[in-house]
Design an enzyme around this catalytic site. Structure first.
Site, PDB file in Angstrom:
ATOM      1  N   CYS A  92       0.839  -1.208   0.000  1.00 46.81           N
ATOM      2  CA  CYS A  92       0.000   0.000   0.000  1.00 46.81           C
ATOM      3  C   CYS A  92       0.876   1.261   0.000  1.00 46.81           C
ATOM      4  CB  CYS A  92      -0.974  -0.038   1.176  1.00 46.81           C
ATOM      5  SG  CYS A  92      -2.299   1.170   1.021  1.00 46.81           S
ATOM      6  N   HIS A 110      -3.501  -5.579   1.255  1.00 44.03           N
ATOM      7  CA  HIS A 110      -2.796  -5.743   2.537  1.00 44.03           C
ATOM      8  C   HIS A 110      -2.740  -7.204   2.992  1.00 44.03           C
ATOM      9  CE1 HIS A 110      -2.434  -1.511   3.845  1.00 44.03           C
ATOM     10  NE2 HIS A 110      -3.512  -1.313   3.112  1.00 44.03           N
ATOM     11  N   GLU A 127      -0.898  -8.434   5.241  1.00 47.17           N
ATOM     12  CA  GLU A 127      -0.700  -8.480   6.698  1.00 47.17           C
ATOM     13  C   GLU A 127      -2.012  -8.307   7.464  1.00 47.17           C
ATOM     14  OE1 GLU A 127      -0.401  -5.956   4.871  1.00 47.17           O
ATOM     15  OE2 GLU A 127      -0.860  -4.127   5.982  1.00 47.17           O
TER      16      GLU A 127
END
Lengths: 232, 87
Positions: A86, A203, A205
């Site tokens: 990002c 994302h 994560e």
């Protein structure tokens, strides 16, 4: 292996990335402060999501000149592994480590939702645990994720298999309706020619544990670990 | 030379290159049409910077501002710029 997660003023996915590295794929991991001038022998540097320097001027434009980025750029140019997620992807574009640039989303809105990604190249250190064409469910959260690259650059990305992820529907079809932000060619993630630097808007994560709604993001982290310690 | 004379001023204008999608510009244009303005052909969103700088006898202010534009104020992949040195 050891991950290094860079912390810029305004980073807000740094702890998520740290926790996935430490608790989900169980590797060594260290935070790297933006004023640091050493990468502390990390093997893979993660530039996390967030709003580094308030997104002032352009996303990633100020972060790119921070002291730690000088080292990250040297490291990356030397073949070191770097993953930008990002805002981290935006920083990689601004620093010239990856080609192209980000425009505002066509909707002009901040978009935060789960999307589907098609793995377009599994032969990278970041996707080697995926199947070619696999569909991953991972969220996006950005205002400037509308990837742009001039025609000549796009040609090179295609020729060198540098497009790693594309936005797709549940069945893996690359359609305009599955494109959340207007990105050229539905591009969600790319790498450099040598496949050592990854930039992606979604994302992983935030989607590496089932309690968070998806653990497809783990494929990215497990691939990196597998690259350094094959078969583990 | 007085302090005032050694200070220069410049204005920098940045806009997206032709052919680069400008979602903000096109949204503003649509809004103007909704407001009843019929004759708007095109509108481009951009940025403006006012810079005050210490004059340096050894270099031209044009070179300084141009360098700043290239290195930080613009992203050459998508943006172009022009500037004026104010008298």
């Amino acid at each position: 292996m050891k991950f290094g997660v860079v912390v810029f003023p305004g980073s807000n996915c740094d702890y998520d990335a740290y926790m996935v590295a430490k608790s989900v794929v169980r590797q060594e991991v260290e935070f790297l402060w933006h004023q640091d001038t050493s990468l502390h022998n990390c093997d893979c540097i993660i530039l996390p999501g967030g709003f580094s320097y308030g997104d002032y001027l352009r996303t990633g434009a100020i972060a790119r000149f921070s002291p730690i980025m000088k080292k990250v750029i040297e490291f990356a140019k030397d073949g070191g592994m770097v993953a930008g997620i990002c805002n981290g992807f935006q920083i990689l574009l601004e620093s010239g480590l990856l080609p192209g640039a980000m425009l505002r989303n066509t909707s002009l809105r901040f978009i935060c939702k789960f999307v589907q990604l098609k793995v377009e190249n599994k032969d990278t250190p970041f996707t080697n645990m995926c199947n070619q064409g696999q569909v991953l469910r991972i969220p996006i959260a950005h205002t400037d994720g509308n990837y742009f690259i001039p025609e000549e650059g796009l040609k090179q990305l295609l020729e060198n298999d540098q497009i790693v992820f594309r936005y797709c529907d549940e069945r893996g079809n690359i359609t305009p309706a599955a494109n959340p932000n207007g990105s050229l060619d539905n591009i969600a993630g790319i790498c450099n020619r040598a496949k050592t630097i990854l930039g992606m808007m979604p994302h992983p994560e935030r989607a590496s544990e089932i309690i968070l709604g998806s653990e497809d993001g783990k494929y990215v982290f497990r691939s990196i670990v597998n690259f350094f310690n094959p078969g583990r | 030379m007085s302090q005032e004379n050694s200070v220069g001023r410049a204005v920098v204008y940045v806009k997206l290159k032709d052919g680069v999608l400008d979602p903000q510009g096109s949204t503003i244009k649509r809004a103007l049409e909704d407001m009843g303005y019929q004759g708007i052909k095109d509108i481009h969103f951009g940025k403006m910077f006012e810079i005050t700088f210490q004059k340096d006898v050894k270099s031209k202010p044009e070179d300084l501002i141009d360098e700043i534009c290239r290195k930080l104020l613009t992203n050459p992949v998508i943006e172009k710029y022009n500037f004026e040195i104010l008298k």
